[in-house]
Design an enzyme around this catalytic site. Structure first.
Site, PDB file in Angstrom:
ATOM      1  N   ASP A  23     -19.477  21.639  51.107  1.00 44.07           N
ATOM      2  CA  ASP A  23     -19.811  20.211  51.109  1.00 44.07           C
ATOM      3  C   ASP A  23     -21.123  19.953  51.854  1.00 44.07           C
ATOM      4  OD1 ASP A  23     -19.452  17.548  50.530  1.00 44.07           O
ATOM      5  OD2 ASP A  23     -18.035  17.171  52.154  1.00 44.07           O
ATOM      6  N   HIS A  40     -27.780  20.571  45.226  1.00 43.71           N
ATOM      7  CA  HIS A  40     -26.821  21.427  44.507  1.00 43.71           C
ATOM      8  C   HIS A  40     -27.480  22.752  44.120  1.00 43.71           C
ATOM      9  CE1 HIS A  40     -24.096  18.148  44.606  1.00 43.71           C
ATOM     10  NE2 HIS A  40     -24.681  17.422  43.670  1.00 43.71           N
ATOM     11  N   LEU A 134     -13.823  42.389  45.013  1.00 35.39           N
ATOM     12  CA  LEU A 134     -13.583  40.992  45.388  1.00 35.39           C
ATOM     13  C   LEU A 134     -13.101  40.171  44.190  1.00 35.39           C
ATOM     14  CD1 LEU A 134     -13.985  38.576  47.457  1.00 35.39           C
ATOM     15  CD2 LEU A 134     -16.233  38.292  46.397  1.00 35.39           C
TER      16      LEU A 134
END
Ligand code: IPE
Ligand code: IPE
Ligand code: MG
Length: 242
Positions: A23, A40, A134
């Site tokens: 955020d 972004h 991962l």
């Protein structure tokens, strides 16, 4: 600097699953006096660094909150930009991710994104599904409440079709969540100073350790990610026991 911090990690008590609420992109852009969407764009660069670091420390599961079921409330321009940015980043990163033994998939509701968007996501992600390093989950059009409602509806359908009986326990219920076969997050990180979950992994975070930082996502770093892990390792988890 972060390499030194990595040395401090106790490999015997690694969190298995870290989830991140990325955020603060908009506020970062405001401070830089650039457009929100540039925040972004910068955010994606940090995602790359954090994924690399997660691979480096041998993390098993990483879930990143990319777009919530509530984020449709933003301007049409910003929503469109985000959907495109997320798709383009997936396409441009897939080869590197695959080469790093990352297994990537999207979790969330397929409904609003449209058939062709979802199909493309699956087609691209598929390239990594043989990997066992991962596990990277991208929470896309994800909402914790929606996930639970979707589960309930699918349970009802399976019940009506005689596939399951009328008794549901937690274990059975979890088979119907988007996160089936993914362990609960041990650690949830949120950047930007907000201290809330914003509908993220509502069921799964019941016993997660929470770690907040005022750092805006585009300023987040490998070092801070490691610091969150080190802080996690100092905590005493009790799960209700004495
Ligand atoms: C997080 O940054 C990215 C998404 C929610 C997609 P924000 O866009 O929420 O940034 P702030 O909270 O407005 O600073
Ligand atoms: C949460 O951030 C969603 C993502 C990071 C994708 P928001 O910025 O949408 O959350 P609120 O509105 O501050 O709770
Ligand atoms: Mg925000």
């Amino acid at each position: 600097m972060y390499k030194e911090l990595i040395g401090k990690i106790d490999k015997t008590s690694m969190p298995k699953h870290i989830a991140i609420i990325m955020d603060g992109n908009g506020r970062w852009a405001d401070l830089q006096k650039v457009k929100r969407v540039n925040g972004h764009k910068m955010g994606v660069k940090i995602v790359r660094e954090i994924v690399e670091t997660a691979v480096e420390v041998g993390l098993e599961y990483l879930t990143i909150y990319a777009f919530s079921t509530e984020n449709w409330r933003r301007s049409n321009h910003e929503v469109k930009y985000l959907l495109k940015l997320i798709m383009n980043s997936l396409v441009s990163e897939i080869d590197d991710l695959t080469a790093n033994n990352v297994n990537i998939r999207f979790i969330g509701s397929a409904e609003e994104l449209g058939k062709s968007y979802n199909k493309k996501v699956v087609d691209v992600c598929k390239k990594s599904w043989h990997n066992d390093g991962l596990h990277l989950n991208v929470a896309m059009n994800y909402g914790g409440r929606r996930e639970i409602i979707d589960a309930v509806n699918n349970i009802l359908t399976d019940f009506q079709n005689g596939k399951i009986d009328a008794k549901i326990d937690a274990e059975k219920f979890e088979d119907y969540l988007y996160t089936v076969n993914i362990p609960d997050p041990d650690l949830v990180i949120r950047t930007s100073g907000e201290e809330r979950l914003s509908n993220f992994l509502t069921w799964q975070s019941a016993y997660a350790e929470l770690w907040f930082t005022k750092t805006l996502w585009p300023d987040f770093s490998r070092a801070e990610f490691i610091e969150a892990i080190l802080d996690f390792q100092k905590r005493k988890r009790r799960f209700g026991a004495r």
